[in-house]
Structures are given as C-alpha cells and as structure tokens.
Design a protein around this motif. Structure first.
Motif, PDB file in Angstrom:
ATOM      1  N   MET A  83      60.003   2.762  58.222  1.00  0.00           N
ATOM      2  CA  MET A  83      61.129   3.427  57.603  1.00  0.00           C
ATOM      3  C   MET A  83      62.178   2.379  57.236  1.00  0.00           C
ATOM      4  N   ARG A  84      62.804   2.623  56.092  1.00  0.00           N
ATOM      5  CA  ARG A  84      63.880   1.748  55.607  1.00  0.00           C
ATOM      6  C   ARG A  84      65.112   2.590  55.322  1.00  0.00           C
ATOM      7  N   VAL A  85      66.250   2.148  55.815  1.00  0.00           N
ATOM      8  CA  VAL A  85      67.514   2.829  55.551  1.00  0.00           C
ATOM      9  C   VAL A  85      67.986   2.428  54.155  1.00  0.00           C
ATOM     10  N   ILE A  86      68.264   3.431  53.334  1.00  0.00           N
ATOM     11  CA  ILE A  86      68.698   3.140  51.967  1.00  0.00           C
ATOM     12  C   ILE A  86      70.129   3.583  51.697  1.00  0.00           C
ATOM     13  N   ALA A  87      70.720   4.353  52.609  1.00  0.00           N
ATOM     14  CA  ALA A  87      72.111   4.779  52.435  1.00  0.00           C
ATOM     15  C   ALA A  87      72.707   5.119  53.790  1.00  0.00           C
ATOM     16  N   ILE A  88      73.999   4.854  53.915  1.00  0.00           N
ATOM     17  CA  ILE A  88      74.752   5.197  55.115  1.00  0.00           C
ATOM     18  C   ILE A  88      76.024   5.888  54.640  1.00  0.00           C
ATOM     19  N   THR A  89      76.287   7.076  55.187  1.00  0.00           N
ATOM     20  CA  THR A  89      77.464   7.819  54.747  1.00  0.00           C
ATOM     21  C   THR A  89      77.954   8.771  55.828  1.00  0.00           C
ATOM     22  N   THR A  90      79.252   9.058  55.788  1.00  0.00           N
ATOM     23  CA  THR A  90      79.827  10.094  56.652  1.00  0.00           C
ATOM     24  C   THR A  90      80.059  11.374  55.867  1.00  0.00           C
ATOM     25  N   ASP A  91      79.767  11.353  54.575  1.00  0.00           N
ATOM     26  CA  ASP A  91      80.008  12.492  53.689  1.00  0.00           C
ATOM     27  C   ASP A  91      78.759  13.372  53.600  1.00  0.00           C
ATOM     28  N   PRO A  92      78.793  14.566  54.189  1.00  0.00           N
ATOM     29  CA  PRO A  92      77.604  15.422  54.167  1.00  0.00           C
ATOM     30  C   PRO A  92      77.228  15.890  52.755  1.00  0.00           C
ATOM     31  N   VAL A  93      78.205  16.009  51.871  1.00  0.00           N
ATOM     32  CA  VAL A  93      77.908  16.417  50.495  1.00  0.00           C
ATOM     33  C   VAL A  93      77.148  15.306  49.775  1.00  0.00           C
ATOM     34  N   ARG A  94      77.598  14.070  49.939  1.00  0.00           N
ATOM     35  CA  ARG A  94      76.901  12.934  49.326  1.00  0.00           C
ATOM     36  C   ARG A  94      75.489  12.811  49.894  1.00  0.00           C
ATOM     37  N   LEU A  95      75.361  12.984  51.189  1.00  0.00           N
ATOM     38  CA  LEU A  95      74.047  12.903  51.820  1.00  0.00           C
ATOM     39  C   LEU A  95      73.103  13.941  51.222  1.00  0.00           C
ATOM     40  N   SER A  96      73.577  15.143  51.059  1.00  0.00           N
ATOM     41  CA  SER A  96      72.772  16.205  50.460  1.00  0.00           C
ATOM     42  C   SER A  96      72.398  15.866  49.020  1.00  0.00           C
TER      43      SER A  96
END
Length: 70
Positions: free
Chosen positions: A1-14
């Motif tokens: 697995m590779r992490v491609i994004a890190i965010t605290t924004d649940p809308v952006r994550l979705s």
C-alpha cells in the motif's frame, strides 16, 4: 500500500475517493478510527492509500483533477 493523500477534511477525502473509484482504483482510508475517537475536531489527519501497483495511475488521476499532493 502507498499513501497518496493526507487530509483532515472529510469532504476532500470523500472527493478523492470518488475520483479514484471512477478510475476503478480501490482505496483504503488509514487512521479513520482515530479520527472518529477524536470527536471530529480535525486534529488527526486521515491517510488515503492505494495498492502499490496503482500508485502511478492514482497520482495521475489526482493530478489531472488538480488534487495532486505537494
């Protein structure tokens, strides 16, 4: 697995997950449970990961949408 994004924004994550799902790339949200425990204050970011073999294609999809990580 590779992490491609890190965010605290649940809308952006979705949104990122939807972009990748449209490209038929499976995602996994890491740290989702700690984010729930914190009470929604946004102190702990969630990481979006894809399979190693999908990383280049996933990054291309996100870049095309203007969502590339710095």
């Amino acid at each position: 697995m590779r992490v491609i994004a890190i965010t605290t924004d649940p809308v952006r994550l979705s949104f990122l997950r939807a972009l990748l799902a449209d490209a038929r790339i499976e995602t996994v949200v890491l740290d989702a449970h700690i984010s729930a425990v914190e009470g929604g204050i946004g102190a702990f970011p969630r990481r979006l990961a894809v399979a190693t073999e999908d990383e280049a294609r996933a990054r291309a999809v996100l870049a095309e949408a203007g969502e590339a990580e710095a």
